[in-house]
Design a protein around this motif. Sequence first.
Motif, mmCIF file in Angstrom:
data_model
loop_
_atom_site.group_PDB
_atom_site.id
_atom_site.type_symbol
_atom_site.label_atom_id
_atom_site.label_comp_id
_atom_site.label_asym_id
_atom_site.label_seq_id
_atom_site.Cartn_x
_atom_site.Cartn_y
_atom_site.Cartn_z
ATOM 1 N N GLN A 100 0.846 -1.199 0.000
ATOM 2 C CA GLN A 100 0.000 0.000 0.000
ATOM 3 C C GLN A 100 0.881 1.249 0.000
ATOM 4 N N LEU B 12 0.322 -1.187 -12.489
ATOM 5 C CA LEU B 12 0.737 -2.441 -11.848
ATOM 6 C C LEU B 12 -0.232 -2.874 -10.755
ATOM 7 N N PHE B 13 -0.808 -1.894 -10.032
ATOM 8 C CA PHE B 13 -1.701 -2.270 -8.933
ATOM 9 C C PHE B 13 -3.159 -2.418 -9.368
ATOM 10 N N SER B 14 -3.487 -2.025 -10.601
ATOM 11 C CA SER B 14 -4.876 -2.217 -11.047
ATOM 12 C C SER B 14 -4.969 -3.322 -12.085
ATOM 13 N N ASN B 15 -3.938 -3.455 -12.898
ATOM 14 C CA ASN B 15 -3.986 -4.463 -13.950
ATOM 15 C C ASN B 15 -2.571 -4.921 -14.297
ATOM 16 N N PRO B 16 -1.962 -5.701 -13.413
ATOM 17 C CA PRO B 16 -0.593 -6.146 -13.706
ATOM 18 C C PRO B 16 -0.552 -7.038 -14.940
ATOM 19 N N GLU C 35 0.280 -10.408 -10.149
ATOM 20 C CA GLU C 35 -1.109 -10.446 -9.666
ATOM 21 C C GLU C 35 -1.193 -11.300 -8.391
ATOM 22 N N ASP C 36 -0.591 -12.493 -8.449
ATOM 23 C CA ASP C 36 -0.665 -13.394 -7.296
ATOM 24 C C ASP C 36 0.020 -12.782 -6.074
ATOM 25 N N ILE D 297 0.699 -9.445 -5.369
ATOM 26 C CA ILE D 297 0.097 -8.229 -4.788
ATOM 27 C C ILE D 297 -1.302 -8.484 -4.224
ATOM 28 N N THR D 298 -1.969 -9.553 -4.711
ATOM 29 C CA THR D 298 -3.268 -9.863 -4.126
ATOM 30 C C THR D 298 -3.128 -10.865 -2.982
ATOM 31 N N GLY D 299 -1.899 -11.286 -2.714
ATOM 32 C CA GLY D 299 -1.657 -12.151 -1.562
ATOM 33 C C GLY D 299 -2.075 -13.588 -1.785
ATOM 34 N N LYS D 300 -1.793 -14.131 -2.960
ATOM 35 C CA LYS D 300 -2.193 -15.512 -3.244
ATOM 36 C C LYS D 300 -0.982 -16.443 -3.280
ATOM 37 N N PHE D 301 -1.250 -17.702 -2.991
ATOM 38 C CA PHE D 301 -0.211 -18.707 -3.173
ATOM 39 C C PHE D 301 -0.758 -19.817 -4.052
ATOM 40 N N GLY D 302 0.151 -20.606 -4.661
ATOM 41 C CA GLY D 302 -0.254 -21.608 -5.645
ATOM 42 C C GLY D 302 -0.913 -22.836 -5.046
#
Lengths: 254, 233
Positions: A210, A236-240, A246-247, A249-254
Amino acid sequence: MSTTSTKLSVSDLDASYGDHQVLHSIDMDIPAKEVTALIGPSGCGKSTYLRCLNRMHELTTAATVNGTVQLDGADIYHDDIDPVLLRRHIGMVFQKPAPFPTWSIADNVLAGLKLTGGVPDNADEIVEKALKGAALWEEVKDKLDKPGTSLSGGQQQRLCIARAITVEPDVLLMDEPCSAIDPVATARVENLIHELGENYTIVVVTHNMQQAARISDKTAFLMMGELVEFDETSKLFSNPSKQETEDYITGKFG
Amino acid sequence: MTPKHTVQAYQAELQQLRDRLEAMTELVYDMIANAREALKTGDVELAEQTVQLDHQVNQQEVEIDRFCLEILVRRQSVAGDLRFILAAMKMVTQLERIGDQAASVCHAVTDQPPGLQPAGADLVDDVAQAAKTVIDKAITAFLQEGVDLAFEAIDADDDVNEEYDRASRKLLSQMSDGELAMETGISIQSIAKRFERMADCATNIAEAIIFALDAQDIRHRDKLASAPTGNKV
């Protein structure tokens, strides 16, 4: 209004600690008079990368660098370049504010000049200008002879920024400049970074996405020592462009 | 495997938002089907029940909007998550408007103007059918996350406009010839317009879905492309 010319041009940059290669073939043009944020998971090499930009990486034992970094077209790793003088052009602010503990506030501001050639006659003017530039003048103008360590953490960090801009660098590198200070002090330093971005080229490493979104014009995402994506912060923060970005900055893991 | 959020509560919140949107979509879909049925059959009771559903739709709009706000405040969403939440906020506004239009059709049924059934209902049914096609495609695009379907929904709106123009011409002709009372003709025209507006709202939903899934803002694309540039004094 910010310009779009390149201040630092990084090309095919590798960095290692002994056998361990940390950075892999980084190519990146860092724009002049803009704030560029470096984000990425812990251990991705962003701090190492920052330290390559003013030749601090080589101060570590067994550290090596390959590739080129050009400041206004001149290779900073050229044999003729004195790293100490280079760091007057490319200053650095660290994670934890570290004013010289026994020095006064004014002497801390003048530290860069004292250590690289001497203080001119108009020292008072220089101190005032730098402290105003670091948005600290009003808070310390009546206690310039007090120790730098008498200030709060946030004030100490701004004192360190004042110290860095006293030598009028071209580039300011900041390594997690707000991670050791409270939210109000963070807001002040962020405000300052935004203002300094008008006149300085700033590269800032941050864990706080942020914060990167708030303060930077451009953002670079590094992962496992590679530059995954470098783009306008709003893009980058709206449409990487990359799924890895994307994974992350949105806090995702595989 | 689709990556999931490290923060499980965030993952659950986004899933809950999707579930709530689906529930609101189903409710609005029922309202449209009921409105069409009530219009065809003159079933006043069904029309009145359908008007009652509009209160639930209004409530869901407010609740989903508030839920989106809570997610944004707590999670500071970015990228695809942010676009999905922004699209959700637009979707609920459009779904609520569709619900209003369906309720208005039902109000017309309960008012029972003479000549509405079966002749009037037949006149607008082609418009209603064309509108249903747009709404079906837009809703399916949301449920299946299909950008192509969303584009199809937008394209299908042209058919609705054509059917609406055709129905309007027929109504005007019948009113001119004295086959249809003015009051009834205007009422039927108004109902046809309600279905045409539903399709417009569904088109807006399709645009929001495209933005969420593909980051393309295609709103007013043709008009903006042909608009003169430069500052007006």
